[in-house]
Design an enzyme around this catalytic site. Structure first.
Site, short mmCIF file in Angstrom:
data_model
loop_
_atom_site.label_atom_id
_atom_site.label_comp_id
_atom_site.label_asym_id
_atom_site.label_seq_id
_atom_site.Cartn_x
_atom_site.Cartn_y
_atom_site.Cartn_z
N SER A 123 18.96 29.56 -10.32
CA SER A 123 19.77 28.97 -9.25
C SER A 123 20.09 27.53 -9.63
CB SER A 123 18.99 28.99 -7.94
OG SER A 123 17.96 28.01 -7.98
N LYS A 124 20.86 26.88 -8.77
CA LYS A 124 21.28 25.51 -9.04
C LYS A 124 20.10 24.57 -9.26
CE LYS A 124 25.89 25.68 -7.23
NZ LYS A 124 26.08 26.47 -6.01
#
Ligand code: GLU
Ligand code: ZN
Length: 492
Positions: free
Chosen positions: A254-255
């Protein structure tokens, strides 16, 4: 039987590493089996849909060199391949299920459903979800709802007894009790749009999809899809749910881990060859050791059996390494055209490249090629040539283990050697030899000599090899920068 697989993204966000890996696996599998790769746009979630996402999908696949045999823009025998253009079809199939008593109209208002949800939450009831209120509406009740202008949804009748099993070639049999499958999910919304489940199952069937390769997060939808296939009397395809792509900490990528959108990697100067190669290896291998694969090679050797069962780790450092390798394989001319947009963006090179600038670029290409991990590294690494912002902090010139006094001396001696040899047209190795001998006699490390010279010439502690730096600046400019930095050391 011909293999027919599809990538079926929803244009509700940018293409990310995990999605692209799904696309690649489907594409490579189709190619290696001499089958068909179909692109289908699942754009029925109109609230989250965006044109930008759809464009990003096309751009990303094109950039990677992934082409489809059937899909948007090119069509095919089972089109259209954009779900929003197939609404009538979904409506027809949903009505068919109602007529066969396998689905029913539900007139519940959003307010009623919300109240139901709150009651269930408050009573901590075991039973969560729709209460099948409309399954047995009387004709009178139905008429009332219609007269009130309520547009119904269509819900699937999910059996309350029994179990549903589907087979996944990686995960084996997956079985759910029917009572745990969401109670009577909506198939067709009141605006005539299908839900993901209905459209997905109908299209996979009508498009003759033989294998479904998709992210593992869709496993919970599996039993419902099987119930839908059964309701229609269709044969489900082969399932192959792909293990997750995780960061180094074992959490889903994820980010938090870094960039995930392919577009962002592309902007920073990752090459499509590197992304394609590395992303494929996150969860697949040929023999456990070979690392380099071109797209064309993967189109031949990709087999499902080699997809890993456990989740794959996306290692940003490893991708950098792959990218560096692919950069080094490029010719100088290729490197020039690849770095040009970055240098133009930085204002180092004009929009209309002059002959003089092109010459400079060709001189920059070989040393840059050796040092860049990503193409945008070209900007900091070549900045010294295009703008001159001298480092005035003396500490930066002083290497580890050195002090100011020693540095002043090493700097003076080192630059004397380098400039004299450059002026005499001697190779840089001559300077290196002399500097080595000097450092030895002075009892210091060579970097004690090179660091002040490097910072003086490039205004940075990280740079291209000194040899190239002097060549690019020319002797005169090199001398000017060295003398300027030397004055810093003369001041107290
Ligand atoms: N539209 C779904 C997605 O965005 C497709 C899932 C599937 O492949 O069935 O991931
Ligand atoms: Zn209802």
């Amino acid at each position: 039987m011909e293999v027919r697989v599809r990538y079926a993204p929803s244009p509700t966000g940018l293409q990310h590493i995990g999605g692209v890996r799904t696309a690649l696996y489907n594409y490579f599998f189709a190619r290696s089996q001499h089958g068909k790769f179909i692109l289908r746009i699942e754009d029925t979630d109109r609230e989250r849909y965006s044109d930008e996402s759809l464009q990003d999908l096309y751009d990303t696949l094109e950039w990677l060199g992934i082409t489809w045999d059937e899909g948007p823009n090119i069509g095919g025998p089972y089109g259209p391949y954009i779900q929003s253009e197939r609404l009538e079809l979904y409506q027809r199939y949903a009505r068919q299920l109602v007529e066969e008593g396998k689905a029913y109209y539900c007139y519940c208002t959003p307010e009623r459903l919300e109240k139901l949800r709150q009651e269930q939450a408050a009573s901590k009831s075991q039973y969560q979800g729709y209460d099948r209120h409309c399954e047995h509406l009387s004709e009178e009740e139905r008429q009332k709802a219609i007269e009130a202008g309520i547009k119904p949804v269509i819900r699937l009748k999910v059996p309350t007894e029994g179990k549903t099993t589907f087979h996944d070639i990686l995960m084996g049999d997956i079985t759910r009790k029917n009572k745990d499958v969401s109670p009577d999910p909506v198939l067709l919304k009141s605006d005539g749009y299908p839900t993901y489940h209905l459209a997905n199952v109908i299209d996979d069937h009508l498009m003759g999809i033989t294998h479904i390769m998709r992210a593992q997060e869709w496993i919970p939808s599996g039993p419902l899809h099987i119930l839908l296939y059964e309701a229609f009397g269709w044969q489900p395809p082969v399932y192959c749910h792909l293990p997750m792509v995780c960061g180094k900490d074992g959490q889903k990528l994820s980010k938090r881990h870094g960039d995930t959108a392919v577009r962002d990697f592309r902007k920073k100067g990752y090459l499509p060859e590197a992304i394609l190669n590395y992303v494929t290896l996150v969860g697949w291998s040929l023999d456990g050791s070979r690392e380099f694969f071109s797209r064309q090679e993967l189109e031949k050797c990709f087999v499902l059996e080699n997809i890993h069962v456990s989740s794959g780790t996306f290692d940003y450092k490893k991708l950098d390494w792959f990218n560096g390798q692919y950069i080094r394989q490029k010719s100088d001319e290729e490197i020039v055209s690849l770095i040009l947009p970055y240098l133009q963006e930085a204002g180092f090179i004009s929009k209309e490249v002059s002959d003089e600038e092109r010459k400079t670029l060709m001189l920059l290409a070989p040393p840059l090629k050796e040092r860049m991990k990503i193409l945008s590294d070209a900007v900091p690494l070549s900045a010294f040539l295009f703008k001159d912002e001298p480092v005035t902090d003396k500490a930066q010139y002083i290497a580890k283990g050195m002090d100011e006094e020693k540095t002043r001396e090493a700097f003076r001696k080192g630059s004397e050697i380098i400039l004299a040899n450059a002026e005499a047209g001697k190779p840089f190795s001559q300077s290196e030899d002399e500097i080595k001998a000097y450092a030895e006699s002075a009892g210091i490390k060579v970097n004690g000599v090179f660091q002040p010279v490097r910072v003086a010439l490039t205004n940075s502690t990280v740079s291209l090899p000194l040899h190239d730096t002097v060549a690019l600046l020319g002797v005169q400019e090199s001398r000017r920068r060295i003398e300027r930095a030397m004055r810093l050391f003369d001041q107290e």
